[in-house]
Enzyme design. Sequence first.
Site, mmCIF file in Angstrom:
data_model
loop_
_atom_site.group_PDB
_atom_site.id
_atom_site.type_symbol
_atom_site.label_atom_id
_atom_site.label_comp_id
_atom_site.label_asym_id
_atom_site.label_seq_id
_atom_site.Cartn_x
_atom_site.Cartn_y
_atom_site.Cartn_z
ATOM 1 N N GLU A 1 -8.950 10.906 9.767
ATOM 2 C CA GLU A 1 -7.603 11.324 10.423
ATOM 3 C C GLU A 1 -7.576 12.113 11.276
ATOM 4 O O GLU A 1 -6.889 11.896 12.362
ATOM 5 C CB GLU A 1 -6.700 11.952 9.257
ATOM 6 C CG GLU A 1 -6.449 11.263 7.979
ATOM 7 C CD GLU A 1 -5.304 10.293 8.308
ATOM 8 O OE1 GLU A 1 -4.673 10.377 9.017
ATOM 9 O OE2 GLU A 1 -5.217 9.401 7.363
ATOM 10 N N TYR B 1 -0.277 8.304 -2.802
ATOM 11 C CA TYR B 1 -0.057 7.913 -4.307
ATOM 12 C C TYR B 1 -0.983 8.966 -5.099
ATOM 13 O O TYR B 1 -0.908 9.359 -6.234
ATOM 14 C CB TYR B 1 -0.270 6.748 -4.630
ATOM 15 C CG TYR B 1 0.990 5.944 -4.200
ATOM 16 C CD1 TYR B 1 2.035 6.370 -3.808
ATOM 17 C CD2 TYR B 1 0.984 4.432 -4.548
ATOM 18 C CE1 TYR B 1 3.193 5.520 -3.279
ATOM 19 C CE2 TYR B 1 2.163 3.569 -4.372
ATOM 20 C CZ TYR B 1 3.293 4.146 -3.639
ATOM 21 O OH TYR B 1 4.235 3.346 -3.180
ATOM 22 N N GLY B 2 -2.088 9.186 -4.643
ATOM 23 C CA GLY B 2 -3.355 9.861 -5.213
ATOM 24 C C GLY B 2 -2.822 11.180 -6.306
ATOM 25 O O GLY B 2 -3.162 11.170 -7.386
ATOM 26 N N ASP C 1 0.738 -1.057 0.091
ATOM 27 C CA ASP C 1 0.048 -0.206 -0.007
ATOM 28 C C ASP C 1 0.900 1.208 0.099
ATOM 29 O O ASP C 1 1.947 1.157 0.352
ATOM 30 C CB ASP C 1 -0.819 0.006 1.286
ATOM 31 C CG ASP C 1 -1.826 1.321 1.336
ATOM 32 O OD1 ASP C 1 -2.559 1.437 0.196
ATOM 33 O OD2 ASP C 1 -1.900 1.953 2.223
ATOM 34 N N SER C 2 0.145 2.362 -0.291
ATOM 35 C CA SER C 2 0.887 3.484 -0.208
ATOM 36 C C SER C 2 1.534 4.161 1.022
ATOM 37 O O SER C 2 2.418 5.036 1.233
ATOM 38 C CB SER C 2 0.321 4.567 -0.882
ATOM 39 O OG SER C 2 -1.084 4.983 -0.010
ATOM 40 N N CYS D 1 -4.003 -0.799 -2.393
ATOM 41 C CA CYS D 1 -4.355 0.712 -2.654
ATOM 42 C C CYS D 1 -4.957 0.949 -3.893
ATOM 43 O O CYS D 1 -4.627 0.473 -4.900
ATOM 44 C CB CYS D 1 -2.963 1.162 -2.630
ATOM 45 S SG CYS D 1 -2.712 2.933 -3.421
ATOM 46 N N ASN D 2 -6.106 1.554 -3.871
ATOM 47 C CA ASN D 2 -6.988 2.006 -4.907
ATOM 48 C C ASN D 2 -6.090 2.719 -6.142
ATOM 49 O O ASN D 2 -6.292 2.074 -7.513
ATOM 50 C CB ASN D 2 -8.211 3.067 -4.361
ATOM 51 C CG ASN D 2 -9.204 2.303 -3.844
ATOM 52 O OD1 ASN D 2 -10.114 1.655 -4.416
ATOM 53 N ND2 ASN D 2 -9.265 2.177 -2.493
ATOM 54 N N THR D 3 -5.260 3.646 -5.743
ATOM 55 C CA THR D 3 -4.530 4.100 -6.815
ATOM 56 C C THR D 3 -3.377 3.342 -7.427
ATOM 57 O O THR D 3 -3.675 3.114 -8.923
ATOM 58 C CB THR D 3 -3.777 5.521 -6.318
ATOM 59 O OG1 THR D 3 -4.715 6.553 -5.330
ATOM 60 C CG2 THR D 3 -3.214 6.411 -7.587
ATOM 61 N N CYS E 1 -12.310 3.597 -0.856
ATOM 62 C CA CYS E 1 -11.258 4.067 0.113
ATOM 63 C C CYS E 1 -10.995 3.710 1.284
ATOM 64 O O CYS E 1 -11.977 3.309 1.799
ATOM 65 C CB CYS E 1 -11.157 6.000 0.360
ATOM 66 S SG CYS E 1 -10.248 6.626 1.355
ATOM 67 N N THR E 2 -9.657 3.143 1.502
ATOM 68 C CA THR E 2 -9.485 2.516 2.546
ATOM 69 C C THR E 2 -9.623 2.947 3.940
ATOM 70 O O THR E 2 -10.042 2.119 4.805
ATOM 71 C CB THR E 2 -7.944 1.824 2.594
ATOM 72 O OG1 THR E 2 -7.181 3.046 2.399
ATOM 73 C CG2 THR E 2 -7.762 0.798 1.353
ATOM 74 N N HIS E 3 -10.033 4.224 3.962
ATOM 75 C CA HIS E 3 -10.385 4.911 5.115
ATOM 76 C C HIS E 3 -11.823 4.659 5.540
ATOM 77 O O HIS E 3 -12.113 4.998 6.740
ATOM 78 C CB HIS E 3 -10.120 6.411 5.104
ATOM 79 C CG HIS E 3 -8.658 6.783 5.147
ATOM 80 N ND1 HIS E 3 -7.655 6.747 4.038
ATOM 81 C CD2 HIS E 3 -7.755 7.604 6.447
ATOM 82 C CE1 HIS E 3 -6.608 7.082 4.490
ATOM 83 N NE2 HIS E 3 -6.871 7.760 5.928
#
Lengths: 279, 279
Positions: free
Chosen positions: B157, B47-48, B15-16, B78-80, B189-191
Amino acid sequence: MTDQYIMRGAVGILDSGVGGLTVVKEVFRQLPKEKVIYFGDTLRCPYGPRTPEEVNAFTKEIVRYLSLYPLKALVIACNTATAVALEDVRREVSIPVLGVIEPGARAAVKESHQGRIGVIGTQGTIRSSAYEKALKQIDPDLYVVSHPCPALVPLVESGESDDGSARQIVKQALAPLKEHRLESLILGCTHYPLISSLIGKEMGSEVALISSAEETARELSTVLHQKGIQYDGISKQGEHLFFTSGRPEIFQFIAERWLEQPVTVKQVALPELKEIPAG
Amino acid sequence: MTDQYIMRGAVGILDSGVGGLTVVKEVFRQLPKEKVIYFGDTLRCPYGPRTPEEVNAFTKEIVRYLSLYPLKALVIACNTATAVALEDVRREVSIPVLGVIEPGARAAVKESHQGRIGVIGTQGTIRSSAYEKALKQIDPDLYVVSHPCPALVPLVESGESDDGSARQIVKQALAPLKEHRLESLILGCTHYPLISSLIGKEMGSEVALISSAEETARELSTVLHQKGIQYDGISKQGEHLFFTSGRPEIFQFIAERWLEQPVTVKQVALPELKEIPAG
């Protein structure tokens, strides 16, 4: 046999009768571009009371028949045949082979964060402990309650599941499961999705109902994409084939009602299974 | 490197940064016998905003580093990176490679019988149309609504998602989606799974929320079992490894809080990525 099958390969789906049509319906929905070749062994249905040797032999006979067509994947859409013959069939053919038990088990694990899972099925399926074995193989610490519901298939077959007494039958059948604080319940019989709303009302909204048909189609999608053998063309026009060892007119009636589209059904005489295809 | 990795092979997850730990947590839950080797590129996160060339180069660099270990499967969590590099990585390595986008798309199709699907994600993910492409590839007739929710990552966050104003932020972010009669909503999104209860309250119980982390772990389980490379031994004792390109103490703090277990973290200096492993 059309050029399309040769160029693309079809998904072979087999069952002891019409129950596997719940998987076909989900494959049509979740993989609408794919072609299906189905075999329902209606003449020798049900497989549940048969010996493992018989189920194994019948399943392999059908696999050999379907293998006369260019298949890219095979689904054993029958709980009994999956429990008995899946591993053997996997060794015999070079294409991916999916059963209906592992997809249901995996989905239940995913839905159950505290690991509390119920399984209902026919007496044969519950006696085989196939779901329990698949679940415990994933995680030995899962809490699994299996319970046979012999009253539910006749309820579906009677067509009286809208009846006032139907809810009472479902209530009685599921009563032993209610005290276990389950997070998910595997519908371990291809008939049960047809009365899932009754089952859902009885178990409550906090229990996720797992349809093996939905989950098997989803895993078929995963496997085809992972291997890069999904069909990516534009066509959505299906040209599916259905074979039955029983009376084609009865099979056709049930299949068309359930799949909500016209289907082509051909009867296959069992002694000829090892010969040339009827198509 | 221990004998266990050599004998069994591990699942590599990259992942990023720390977002992919949501996938790790689900792999621990759904595949509790498997060993994980994780790489979080915290130093170069996010990475976005980066160019596809950069994301592709970074991802391949990490894949090469992880490949120094005996891996049996690889997850781009990671989506990106999935959107940009998945196909390239699949061509480069011989083991199965999973991204986070297709599993979410497939699960949404399964949950949406009328084919009405929503997608939320960062601006980068929504702009890439990666989910929409994956969905339309499965079925061009799906009704898909994609909507960026830039306010949600800062909300997570900030750690103030229990705050009274949090619900208001979520309400505003999701407002454009409410009129579309959606059956499922992909949390792209992983968040987002961290505030899924807030999202669920806002969307209502009739909308199924799809967590890419849960679905990716489930598909990893499918692929390992289908290939017969799942670990079938008894041991549940994890001996996982975590690498970060950033500060290991921060990574360790976040990972241990999220995974609820002690983790071993090693820092990898980026110029040395192509050299010998740090472990």
